[in-house]
Scaffold this motif. Structure first.
Motif, PDB file in Angstrom:
ATOM      1  N   VAL A  54       0.842  -1.197   0.000  1.00  0.00           N
ATOM      2  CA  VAL A  54       0.000   0.000   0.000  1.00  0.00           C
ATOM      3  C   VAL A  54       0.881   1.252   0.000  1.00  0.00           C
ATOM      4  CG1 VAL A  54      -1.664   1.331   1.361  1.00  0.00           C
ATOM      5  CG2 VAL A  54      -1.991  -1.126   1.046  1.00  0.00           C
ATOM      6  N   CYS A  55       1.934   1.243   0.793  1.00  0.00           N
ATOM      7  CA  CYS A  55       2.838   2.395   0.857  1.00  0.00           C
ATOM      8  C   CYS A  55       3.526   2.660  -0.480  1.00  0.00           C
ATOM      9  CB  CYS A  55       3.879   2.202   1.951  1.00  0.00           C
ATOM     10  SG  CYS A  55       3.213   2.472   3.597  1.00  0.00           S
ATOM     11  N   ILE A  56       3.862   1.626  -1.209  1.00  0.00           N
ATOM     12  CA  ILE A  56       4.468   1.812  -2.534  1.00  0.00           C
ATOM     13  C   ILE A  56       3.528   2.622  -3.419  1.00  0.00           C
ATOM     14  CG2 ILE A  56       5.090   0.633  -4.681  1.00  0.00           C
ATOM     15  CD1 ILE A  56       6.116  -1.689  -2.895  1.00  0.00           C
ATOM     16  N   HIS A  57       2.284   2.208  -3.484  1.00  0.00           N
ATOM     17  CA  HIS A  57       1.323   2.885  -4.351  1.00  0.00           C
ATOM     18  C   HIS A  57       1.012   4.299  -3.862  1.00  0.00           C
ATOM     19  CE1 HIS A  57       0.739  -0.614  -6.806  1.00  0.00           C
ATOM     20  NE2 HIS A  57       0.443  -1.351  -5.751  1.00  0.00           N
ATOM     21  N   LEU A  58       0.838   4.455  -2.567  1.00  0.00           N
ATOM     22  CA  LEU A  58       0.537   5.782  -2.034  1.00  0.00           C
ATOM     23  C   LEU A  58       1.717   6.730  -2.186  1.00  0.00           C
ATOM     24  CD1 LEU A  58      -1.523   4.949   1.188  1.00  0.00           C
ATOM     25  CD2 LEU A  58      -2.349   5.652  -1.060  1.00  0.00           C
ATOM     26  N   ALA A  59       2.924   6.238  -1.965  1.00  0.00           N
ATOM     27  CA  ALA A  59       4.116   7.079  -2.107  1.00  0.00           C
ATOM     28  C   ALA A  59       4.296   7.545  -3.548  1.00  0.00           C
ATOM     29  CB  ALA A  59       5.353   6.323  -1.635  1.00  0.00           C
ATOM     30  N   LEU A  60       4.079   6.651  -4.496  1.00  0.00           N
ATOM     31  CA  LEU A  60       4.181   7.055  -5.907  1.00  0.00           C
ATOM     32  C   LEU A  60       3.138   8.097  -6.253  1.00  0.00           C
ATOM     33  CD1 LEU A  60       4.865   3.639  -7.663  1.00  0.00           C
ATOM     34  CD2 LEU A  60       6.412   5.583  -7.524  1.00  0.00           C
ATOM     35  N   HIS A  61       1.944   7.925  -5.719  1.00  0.00           N
ATOM     36  CA  HIS A  61       0.876   8.885  -5.995  1.00  0.00           C
ATOM     37  C   HIS A  61       1.170  10.237  -5.348  1.00  0.00           C
ATOM     38  CE1 HIS A  61      -3.069  10.298  -7.094  1.00  0.00           C
ATOM     39  NE2 HIS A  61      -3.262  10.684  -5.832  1.00  0.00           N
ATOM     40  N   LEU A  62       1.619  10.226  -4.110  1.00  0.00           N
ATOM     41  CA  LEU A  62       1.887  11.483  -3.412  1.00  0.00           C
ATOM     42  C   LEU A  62       3.124  12.196  -3.954  1.00  0.00           C
ATOM     43  CD1 LEU A  62       1.089  10.434   0.268  1.00  0.00           C
ATOM     44  CD2 LEU A  62      -0.252  11.930  -1.214  1.00  0.00           C
ATOM     45  N   ALA A  63       4.162  11.439  -4.281  1.00  0.00           N
ATOM     46  CA  ALA A  63       5.413  12.062  -4.728  1.00  0.00           C
ATOM     47  C   ALA A  63       5.348  12.546  -6.173  1.00  0.00           C
ATOM     48  CB  ALA A  63       6.568  11.075  -4.559  1.00  0.00           C
ATOM     49  N   PHE A  64       4.753  11.740  -7.043  1.00  0.00           N
ATOM     50  CA  PHE A  64       4.793  12.058  -8.470  1.00  0.00           C
ATOM     51  C   PHE A  64       3.420  12.301  -9.086  1.00  0.00           C
ATOM     52  CE2 PHE A  64       8.414   9.164  -7.611  1.00  0.00           C
ATOM     53  CZ  PHE A  64       9.427  10.101  -7.750  1.00  0.00           C
ATOM     54  N   GLY A  65       2.364  12.077  -8.318  1.00  0.00           N
ATOM     55  CA  GLY A  65       1.019  12.261  -8.838  1.00  0.00           C
ATOM     56  C   GLY A  65       0.599  11.197  -9.837  1.00  0.00           C
TER      57      GLY A  65
END
Length: 162
Positions: free
Chosen positions: A107-118
């Motif tokens: 979950v953190c992988i997906h959320l981090a990619l979304h938050l960092a790079f949109g």
């Protein structure tokens, strides 16, 4: 040199267990992502045969390996190291903690990619249900790790005390 052999054996076994967990989590995450896309295509009225589904699945497993597999490996490495630290003090919680840490890692992988790079490069993670399916894949990786590390085979090859 013979003094180092038990250490090398111990580390080799731990590495094999970790890599097994990574492979299980990655395969389940990639397969679920592919089947979600195929389901969307079917929902649009495009017929997708079973051999096409299998072909698309294998293609995605290979195609996602270059980017998604290292992310899964790194996420699980951090999660399992943190869990190992917690388990030093809470041994009874080992089983549920590794399962939870695997789920949280994906979950953190997906959320981090979304938050960092949109971006959300894995389409299934764009919905809450899809993100939970990815979490289940991570949990399966954690379950793999905890079950393999608890096996009798591993305990017989552990480093001797002292």
């Amino acid at each position: 040199m013979s003094n180092w052999l038990p250490l090398f054996r111990f580390l080799g076994i731990r590495l094999a267990i970790y890599l097994s967990a990574v492979v299980v989590a990655y395969l389940l995450a990639a397969i679920s992502a592919t089947q979600s896309v195929v389901s969307s295509l079917t929902g649009l009225g495009l017929p997708v045969s079973f051999p096409e589904r299998v072909s698309m699945t294998f293609s995605d497993i290979g195609g996602m390996a270059g980017m998604f597999l290292p992310m899964v490996a790194f996420g699980l490495l951090i999660a399992f190291m943190a869990t190992a630290l917690i388990c030093r003090y809470r041994k009874r919680w080992r089983f549920p903690l590794y399962i939870l840490s695997g789920a949280v890692a994906l979950v953190c992988i997906h959320l981090a990619l979304h938050l960092a790079f949109g971006i959300t490069p894995v389409a299934i993670a764009r919905t809450t249900g899809g993100l939970m399916i990815q979490a289940v894949a991570g949990a399966a990786g954690g379950l793999t790790y905890v079950l393999l590390s608890r096996s009798r085979f591993v305990r017989t090859l552990e480093l001797p005390a002292g």
